[in-house]
Design a protein around this motif. Sequence first.
Motif, mmCIF file in Angstrom:
data_model
loop_
_atom_site.group_PDB
_atom_site.id
_atom_site.type_symbol
_atom_site.label_atom_id
_atom_site.label_comp_id
_atom_site.label_asym_id
_atom_site.label_seq_id
_atom_site.Cartn_x
_atom_site.Cartn_y
_atom_site.Cartn_z
ATOM 1 N N SER A 1 9.313 -1.616 -7.007
ATOM 2 C CA SER A 1 8.011 -1.665 -7.668
ATOM 3 C C SER A 1 7.760 -3.049 -8.270
ATOM 4 C CB SER A 1 7.948 -0.595 -8.757
ATOM 5 O OG SER A 1 6.725 -0.636 -9.423
ATOM 6 N N ARG A 2 8.799 -3.642 -8.841
ATOM 7 C CA ARG A 2 8.655 -4.990 -9.401
ATOM 8 C C ARG A 2 8.278 -5.992 -8.309
ATOM 9 N NH1 ARG A 2 14.096 -5.344 -12.028
ATOM 10 N NH2 ARG A 2 13.978 -3.561 -13.378
ATOM 11 N N THR B 1 6.601 -5.489 -5.698
ATOM 12 C CA THR B 1 5.241 -5.266 -5.191
ATOM 13 C C THR B 1 4.228 -5.209 -6.330
ATOM 14 O OG1 THR B 1 5.532 -2.867 -5.224
ATOM 15 C CG2 THR B 1 6.073 -3.991 -3.160
ATOM 16 N N ASN B 2 4.601 -5.742 -7.491
ATOM 17 C CA ASN B 2 3.733 -5.723 -8.681
ATOM 18 C C ASN B 2 3.274 -4.308 -9.032
ATOM 19 O OD1 ASN B 2 3.827 -8.505 -9.181
ATOM 20 N ND2 ASN B 2 2.314 -8.852 -7.567
ATOM 21 N N GLY B 3 4.198 -3.355 -8.905
ATOM 22 C CA GLY B 3 3.904 -1.977 -9.285
ATOM 23 C C GLY B 3 3.109 -1.187 -8.276
ATOM 24 N N LYS B 4 2.878 -1.744 -7.116
ATOM 25 C CA LYS B 4 2.054 -1.065 -6.114
ATOM 26 C C LYS B 4 2.924 -0.468 -5.010
ATOM 27 C CE LYS B 4 -1.938 -3.976 -6.946
ATOM 28 N NZ LYS B 4 -1.507 -4.890 -7.971
ATOM 29 N N LEU B 5 3.413 0.725 -5.250
ATOM 30 C CA LEU B 5 4.201 1.429 -4.247
ATOM 31 C C LEU B 5 3.355 2.410 -3.447
ATOM 32 C CD1 LEU B 5 7.598 2.199 -6.029
ATOM 33 C CD2 LEU B 5 7.140 0.568 -4.205
ATOM 34 N N TYR B 6 2.042 2.404 -3.683
ATOM 35 C CA TYR B 6 1.195 3.331 -2.948
ATOM 36 C C TYR B 6 1.187 2.944 -1.467
ATOM 37 C CZ TYR B 6 -2.163 -0.414 -3.897
ATOM 38 O OH TYR B 6 -2.775 -1.627 -4.034
ATOM 39 N N GLY B 7 0.905 3.919 -0.644
ATOM 40 C CA GLY B 7 0.967 3.716 0.798
ATOM 41 C C GLY B 7 2.304 4.167 1.367
#
Length: 119
Positions: free
Chosen positions: A52-53, A55-61
């Motif tokens: 998550s770090r 991807t700047n907290g973007k684990l969606y997808g």
Amino acid sequence: MKPRNSNSLGFCTDLSLSENLRKEGKSNEAFEIMLSALTLEELIGLKLECSSRLTNGKLYGFNLWNSVVDTTKEALYNSVISITNTNKEATRVLGISLQTFKTLKRKYNIRSSYGDDLE
């Protein structure tokens, strides 16, 4: 099949994740000792937090909820074949039938050069 000596890791040692990661420079004894102190839940949580770090907290997808079962089963399967001597022993450790073991072997594309002979 060669008999297991006291230093052997299992009947499919060339698939040992530990050995492969060490060869790739991604692991060492000290790291594995620290890692062994973590529970599986802590390890998965830490891996997700680190991802998550990145991807700047973007684990969606990522379909985490539905993929975790298959990911965990594949990890279990691969670790068990590297620490057991025979398919029969592997099925006992996993608590599955030989037929299920063979199905998993095909699903995870594990080469069959270590044989299917059962004792």
